[in-house]
Design a protein around this motif. Structure first.
Motif, PDB file in Angstrom:
ATOM      1  N   LEU A  40       0.847  -1.187   0.000  1.00  0.00           N
ATOM      2  CA  LEU A  40       0.000   0.000   0.000  1.00  0.00           C
ATOM      3  C   LEU A  40       0.884   1.240   0.000  1.00  0.00           C
ATOM      4  N   ASN A  41       1.118   1.793  -1.198  1.00  0.00           N
ATOM      5  CA  ASN A  41       2.067   2.884  -1.347  1.00  0.00           C
ATOM      6  C   ASN A  41       1.423   4.263  -1.320  1.00  0.00           C
ATOM      7  N   PHE A  42       0.160   4.370  -1.651  1.00  0.00           N
ATOM      8  CA  PHE A  42      -0.498   5.661  -1.750  1.00  0.00           C
ATOM      9  C   PHE A  42      -1.555   5.804  -0.664  1.00  0.00           C
ATOM     10  N   ALA A  43      -1.625   7.001  -0.067  1.00  0.00           N
ATOM     11  CA  ALA A  43      -2.625   7.278   0.959  1.00  0.00           C
ATOM     12  C   ALA A  43      -3.429   8.497   0.533  1.00  0.00           C
ATOM     13  N   CYS A  44      -4.733   8.391   0.635  1.00  0.00           N
ATOM     14  CA  CYS A  44      -5.622   9.494   0.273  1.00  0.00           C
ATOM     15  C   CYS A  44      -5.401  10.650   1.237  1.00  0.00           C
ATOM     16  N   CYS A  45      -5.261  11.855   0.687  1.00  0.00           N
ATOM     17  CA  CYS A  45      -4.993  13.017   1.534  1.00  0.00           C
ATOM     18  C   CYS A  45      -6.247  13.487   2.274  1.00  0.00           C
ATOM     19  N   VAL A  46      -7.423  13.036   1.855  1.00  0.00           N
ATOM     20  CA  VAL A  46      -8.666  13.454   2.501  1.00  0.00           C
ATOM     21  C   VAL A  46      -9.070  12.481   3.615  1.00  0.00           C
ATOM     22  N   CYS A  47      -9.162  11.199   3.288  1.00  0.00           N
ATOM     23  CA  CYS A  47      -9.676  10.224   4.252  1.00  0.00           C
ATOM     24  C   CYS A  47      -8.603   9.266   4.771  1.00  0.00           C
ATOM     25  N   LYS A  48      -7.385   9.375   4.298  1.00  0.00           N
ATOM     26  CA  LYS A  48      -6.238   8.559   4.731  1.00  0.00           C
ATOM     27  C   LYS A  48      -6.371   7.080   4.379  1.00  0.00           C
ATOM     28  N   PRO A  52      -2.861   0.592  -3.383  1.00  0.00           N
ATOM     29  CA  PRO A  52      -1.608   0.021  -3.872  1.00  0.00           C
ATOM     30  C   PRO A  52      -0.999   0.729  -5.080  1.00  0.00           C
ATOM     31  N   ASP A  53      -1.825   1.380  -5.924  1.00  0.00           N
ATOM     32  CA  ASP A  53      -1.280   2.002  -7.126  1.00  0.00           C
ATOM     33  C   ASP A  53      -2.026   3.293  -7.455  1.00  0.00           C
ATOM     34  N   PRO A  54      -1.451   4.140  -8.308  1.00  0.00           N
ATOM     35  CA  PRO A  54      -2.072   5.434  -8.606  1.00  0.00           C
ATOM     36  C   PRO A  54      -3.411   5.323  -9.338  1.00  0.00           C
ATOM     37  N   LYS A  55      -3.589   4.282 -10.137  1.00  0.00           N
ATOM     38  CA  LYS A  55      -4.854   4.111 -10.863  1.00  0.00           C
ATOM     39  C   LYS A  55      -6.004   3.900  -9.879  1.00  0.00           C
TER      40      LYS A  55
END
Length: 79
Positions: A40-48, A52-55
């Motif tokens: 899990l590389n990406f975290a949402c800046c709104v809800c955290k 796993p990927d940008p798509k």
């Protein structure tokens, strides 16, 4: 008691069975959790929420936060 060839076959079969059991015990739940967390590389800046990927991150952001603009890190990752 087994003798000769029968004894050798029995020992080989027992060794193979023991190896299979040892291999199955090697994968613990903690190992799987650690591997999943690394993916899990990406975290949402709104809800955290983590993705796993940008798509997947883009799809999440468009569906869950439609009123917000796409964050810069997501734009950079998709480019």
């Amino acid at each position: 008691m087994a003798r000769g060839q029968q004894k050798i076959q029995s020992q080989a079969k027992a060794a193979e069975k023991a190896a299979k059991q040892k291999k199955q015990q090697g994968h613990s739940a903690q190992d799987q959790k650690k591997a999943a967390a690394k993916a899990l590389n990406f975290a949402c800046c709104v809800c955290k929420a983590q993705m796993p990927d940008p798509k997947t991150y883009k799809q999440h952001f468009e569906n869950k936060h439609p009123k917000c603009d796409l964050p810069e890190d997501l734009k950079a990752a998709l480019s």
